[in-house]
Motif scaffolding. Structure first.
Motif, short mmCIF file in Angstrom:
data_model
loop_
_atom_site.label_atom_id
_atom_site.label_comp_id
_atom_site.label_asym_id
_atom_site.label_seq_id
_atom_site.Cartn_x
_atom_site.Cartn_y
_atom_site.Cartn_z
N LEU C 148 0.83 -1.20 0.00
CA LEU C 148 0.00 0.00 0.00
C LEU C 148 0.87 1.26 0.00
CD1 LEU C 148 -2.87 -0.96 2.45
CD2 LEU C 148 -2.93 -0.82 -0.06
N PHE C 149 1.99 1.18 0.68
CA PHE C 149 2.90 2.32 0.75
C PHE C 149 3.38 2.69 -0.65
CE2 PHE C 149 7.05 4.30 1.42
CZ PHE C 149 6.74 5.23 2.39
N ALA C 152 0.52 4.15 -2.59
CA ALA C 152 0.18 5.50 -2.15
C ALA C 152 1.18 6.51 -2.72
CB ALA C 152 0.17 5.57 -0.63
N PRO C 219 -3.09 9.79 2.99
CA PRO C 219 -2.49 8.45 3.04
C PRO C 219 -1.55 8.28 4.23
CG PRO C 219 -1.64 9.70 1.16
CD PRO C 219 -2.78 10.46 1.71
N TYR C 222 -3.22 7.10 7.21
CA TYR C 222 -3.51 5.66 7.24
C TYR C 222 -2.36 4.90 7.90
CZ TYR C 222 -3.81 0.83 5.65
OH TYR C 222 -3.85 -0.52 5.61
N PHE C 229 -9.01 2.33 5.52
CA PHE C 229 -8.32 2.08 4.26
C PHE C 229 -9.03 2.75 3.08
CE2 PHE C 229 -8.42 -1.06 0.71
CZ PHE C 229 -7.13 -0.89 0.26
N THR C 232 -8.68 6.65 2.87
CA THR C 232 -7.33 7.17 2.66
C THR C 232 -6.72 6.65 1.35
OG1 THR C 232 -6.47 5.38 4.04
CG2 THR C 232 -6.85 7.50 5.11
N ILE C 233 -6.31 5.38 1.34
CA ILE C 233 -5.58 4.88 0.17
C ILE C 233 -6.47 4.80 -1.07
CG2 ILE C 233 -4.12 3.05 -0.72
CD1 ILE C 233 -2.89 4.36 1.68
N GLU C 236 -7.33 8.09 -2.31
CA GLU C 236 -6.18 8.72 -2.96
C GLU C 236 -6.05 8.26 -4.42
OE1 GLU C 236 -2.34 7.49 -1.65
OE2 GLU C 236 -1.32 9.04 -2.79
#
Lengths: 282, 333, 263
Positions: C148-149, C152, C219, C222, C229, C232-233, C236
């Motif tokens: 996810l990082f 993002a 993000p 998060y 989730f 945010t993600i 985004e």
């Protein structure tokens, strides 16, 4: 007597030579009206954002005073900092860089006008323009807000006059500093990189981002020996009445001293650069 | 084949007022200024043709070229280049054309010239065999070898123009647009560029559209010319044709021992013609007669002179296309 | 796609080569970017000398938000820096002409025209702050979290590029949109702090008009606070897509009204 008169005439004539440069800057700025309106709006918006950051900082604190400022004072500080820096900070590094690259500095040397005076005239033009939009409106808006909403009014004519005087001195200090800094353009083609280093350092040391009282004591002492606090911090603090009348004269004297020092440095640097141009051809 | 049908282009700009007051006024006004740069022009260019497109500054030359190359969109009318509408299918059109703007390079400023060609090879999908063959040819006609490793930024104007021309030809375009390709160049380089254009046209049969202020370019390269003035095409035809029409003027330069006699003769009265058909200018010991050869014969002028003083030298010059164009610009067609 | 990669690689190689020839310029630019970052961190430090928490956030958390927001910014800066020139000069001086004369998309050429290695400054500071946050336990590393990082960060970079492209494309109408772009971009300097400190209007602007908040604060929230989730993600990524579609349409529309300088 006669001689004196003649001398004066020459001087006014010379001033006349430079006024078109100042005027043309104002004209150029007005020419693109689409970007012009948005420019003003966005710029003022960014001051508001800074102010809100400060408001959050204050509301997160148990003390009503931070770094010697209460909330109304920080409001005044943030907005007057903008009013002052907006008209006083006129960046020339990029312009000088362009003139170096396109060779117009070398061409300027054979004209009967001084490059520095020409730049100064252009800066004055830009300053006047920036004073009108939007500095003066932000200023009036701030005072009206303080008077109507916060019911605070502590202005005096003398303080406004002192603020304007000190701002003008800041303008000259900043001009001379920029001129000296711009000479880097003769040694590096990458002016943009130097410009952002300068801007990030300046925005701190002139107190634009955060009042200098927030810095640790040793740093504050150091700032006394640098020209940067004279560029923005001093006029704003004068406006806030945070400089006592005994310190006041000293602060203004220090501004004048910095003008003298920077003037000497700029003359010396310019001489070196002219020598370099005549050897390398710009 | 290129088809241009009833094409016009109008530019709309915010109105500007003179002076500082005007600048402030402009801030609050919303007045628009309309300028018709190209006004209802039509022409066709066949494959393999080399056409000179001439006109004064601001006549609409570059605007036309920019519409034909797809940079700007016409306000009205239709342009088709080999069946493609350039401003609608820009990328498809770009694959088929080569463009050189004399005023501004199309190359990447910071890349070495050699790398520029490597990248163009990929962009235009030129295969290795063609690439080698064409680079060899371009090297021969444009002599690029010496500065192949230099950065584009450091090239001289002449080198840069040759590089630009080579770059525009690498993909063997069906149409070549040259907007003032010889501007600011010395005679040797000009000659090189002209010869290269001719050779390329002969070898690949590509169309060439050339705008220029240097009319020698036109005389050397083009058979057909289009003259545009104030956005309208005022002449479309062969070079010979226009020369016939306007080429009646002859210039006779005569070096005389005693120039003062010229002033004593009243030529207009002797030949019974107006100043329009007979005129002269004196410069030092040289007198230049400008005559209409249908009205006054060259020999009559000379025999009139020879009886009066010693003639040291005589030069007779046909009007070149430059003089003609000048006449058209001034007087209209 | 392979076609574009191949062309881009050729350009990239050249920029690395030219970097070797002008090391001084590279270091000036790198230090420039590091200085800007350092001043941001110094500001935080000075403020936190006075207060323990800013609107409920600790300095460790803020350092992560700050660092996280610099990474998408740096990626955009590295690859899409030439957009700035579109806003300031390409329309004014007609330089944009050449983009319309090549058989590849103008936007792709815009990317090819510069690789801005100064951005390494932002990526370094961003990476360092994220690393510190991981090692002092502000952020916990999980497998899904890492994926996810990356997601993002990429979506964030798209948001940055879209916003820049949108404002720069206004130059097709205004001839010079540099000041507008500059100040639109300025908003990114404020979304590296929790946007909850701003009034509703500004929160709205930084989320939905110039959506930098979705490239940085949301993000980051998060990862720091395990916020939902979806808000945010996922939000985004959606914002990134929408921003891109809008910006690219405006850019395309702008190209069609392009006047080209001169006569």
């Amino acid at each position: 007597m006669k001689k004196k008169k003649k001398k004066r005439k020459v001087k006014t004539n010379r001033l006349h030579v430079y006024t078109p440069f100042g005027k043309s800057v104002i004209k150029d700025s007005l020419a693109y009206k689409g970007s012009f309106y948005l420019f003003v709006i966005c710029k003022v918006l960014s001051v508001f954002i800074t102010y809100y950051l400060w408001r959050a900082i204050f509301s997160s604190s148990d003390n009503s005073e931070l770094g010697g400022f209460n909330q109304v004072e920080i409001l005044t500080y943030v907005f007057m900092s903008f009013v002052c820096s907006n008209m006083v900070y006129i960046s020339m590094t990029t312009k000088i860089g362009e003139n170096v690259v396109d060779g117009s500095i070398a061409i300027n040397l054979i004209k009967p006008i001084s490059y520095k005076s020409k730049l100064f005239a252009e800066s004055i033009g830009e300053m006047i323009y920036k004073f009108i939009v939007p500095s003066v409106f932000v200023w009036i808006g701030l005072e009206v807000y303080k008077y109507v909403i916060l019911d605070e009014f502590s202005l005096s004519g003398i303080r406004i006059a002192l603020f304007l005087l000190s701002s003008m001195l800041s303008f000259i200090i900043y001009f001379l500093f920029e001129f000296c800094f711009g000479m880097i353009a003769f040694y590096s083609t990458y002016v943009w990189g130097m410009e952002i280093i300068k801007n990030s350092v300046l925005s701190f040391l002139t107190g634009q981002i955060i009042p200098l009282t927030f810095f640790p004591d040793f740093a504050q002492k150091l700032f006394n020996y640098l020209p940067f606090s004279s560029m923005n911090y001093v006029p704003v603090m004068i406006y806030l009445g945070k400089i006592s009348s005994s310190e006041l004269i000293f602060s203004i004297e220090r501004q004048i001293l910095w003008i003298l020092i920077l003037e000497l440095i700029s003359i010396a640097l310019w001489r070196r650069v002219v020598k370099r141009i005549s050897i390398l051809g710009g | 084949m290129i088809k241009v049908e009833g094409v016009s282009k109008e530019f709309v700009n915010a109105k500007k007022y003179p002076g500082l007051k005007g600048a402030v006024k402009g801030l609050f006004s919303n007045e628009k200024e309309r300028k018709l740069a190209v006004n209802d022009i039509s022409f066709e260019i066949a494959d393999g043709e080399m056409v000179g497109y001439i006109g004064g500054n601001g006549a609409g030359k570059s605007t036309t070229i920019k519409m034909m190359t797809g940079i700007i969109v016409p306000t009205s009318g239709i342009i088709e280049v080999d069946g493609i509408v350039p401003y609608k299918n820009r990328m498809q059109n770009a694959q088929n054309i080569g463009v050189v703007f004399g005023q501004r390079t199309q190359l990447w400023w910071n890349l070495p010239l050699g790398e520029t060609f490597t990248i163009l090879k990929e962009i235009y999908k030129v295969n290795d065999k063609d690439f080698k063959k064409r680079m060899k040819f371009l090297n021969e006609v444009l002599d690029l070898g010496k500065f192949m490793n230099n950065t584009v930024r450091t090239l001289s104007l002449g080198q840069r123009m040759r590089a630009d021309l080579a770059a525009s030809l690498l993909h063997n375009p069906k149409t070549l647009y040259l907007d003032e390709p010889t501007i600011g160049l010395d005679l040797v380089v000009k000659d090189k560029i002209r010869n290269a254009i001719k050779e390329i046209n002969a070898k690949y049969h590509s169309k060439v559209i050339l705008t220029t202020h240097d009319l020698t370019d036109i005389e050397e390269i083009c058979h057909r010319i289009l003259i545009i003035d104030k956005g309208t095409i005022i002449y479309d035809g062969t070079l010979e044709n226009i020369k016939d029409k306007y080429g009646k003027t002859r210039m006779i330069s005569v070096d005389l021992h005693d120039i003062s006699v010229v002033k004593k003769i009243n030529f207009n009265k002797i030949f019974n013609v107006s100043k329009k058909d007979f005129n002269y200018q004196i410069d030092g010991k040289t007198v230049t007669f400008i005559i209409n050869k249908d009205k006054v014969s060259v020999s009559a002028v000379l025999s009139n002179l020879m009886g009066k003083t010693d003639v040291k030298d005589i030069r007779i010059k046909e009007t070149d296309i430059g003089d003609i164009v000048k006449q058209i610009y001034i007087a209209g067609i | 796609m392979r076609y574009y990669f191949k062309i881009y690689r050729l350009f990239f190689k050249q920029y690395l080569k030219s970097l070797m020839q002008s090391k001084l310029d590279f270091f000036i630019g790198l230090f420039g970017c590091l200085f800007v970052q350092a001043s941001g961190i110094l500001f935080l430090y000075l403020v936190f000398e006075q207060i323990p928490l800013l609107d409920g956030w600790s300095i460790k958390e803020l350092a992560f938000i700050y660092g996280f927001s610099q990474i998408p910014k740096g990626i955009d800066h590295l690859f899409a820096d030439y957009i700035w020139l579109l806003s300031s000069q390409m329309v004014t001086n007609g330089e944009f002409d050449r983009y319309l004369l090549r058989p590849i998309p103008p936007f792709f050429q815009l990317l090819c025209d510069r690789v801005q290695l100064d951005a390494v400054g932002e990526l370094l500071v961003g990476g360092l702050l994220v690393y510190i946050s991981v090692s002092n336990g502000t952020i916990r590393v999980t497998f899904i979290g890492s994926i996810l990082f990356v997601m993002a960060i990429l979506a964030g970079a798209v948001i940055y590029t879209s916003v820049k492209l949108f404002f720069a494309a206004l130059a097709f109408w205004m001839t010079n949109s540099f000041p507008v772009l500059q100040l639109g971009y300025e908003i990114s300097n404020f979304t590296k702090y929790p946007t909850s400190i701003y009034p509703k209007g500004i929160q709205f602007v930084s989320a939905f008009i110039v959506p930098f908040a979705f490239a940085s604060f949301y993000p980051a929230e998060y990862f720091v606070r395990n916020e939902s989730f979806i808000t945010t993600i996922i939000a985004e990524v959606c914002v990134a897509l929408i921003a891109w579609v809008i910006a690219f349409s405006v850019f395309k529309k702008g190209v069609s009204v392009y006047k080209s300088a001169g006569s």
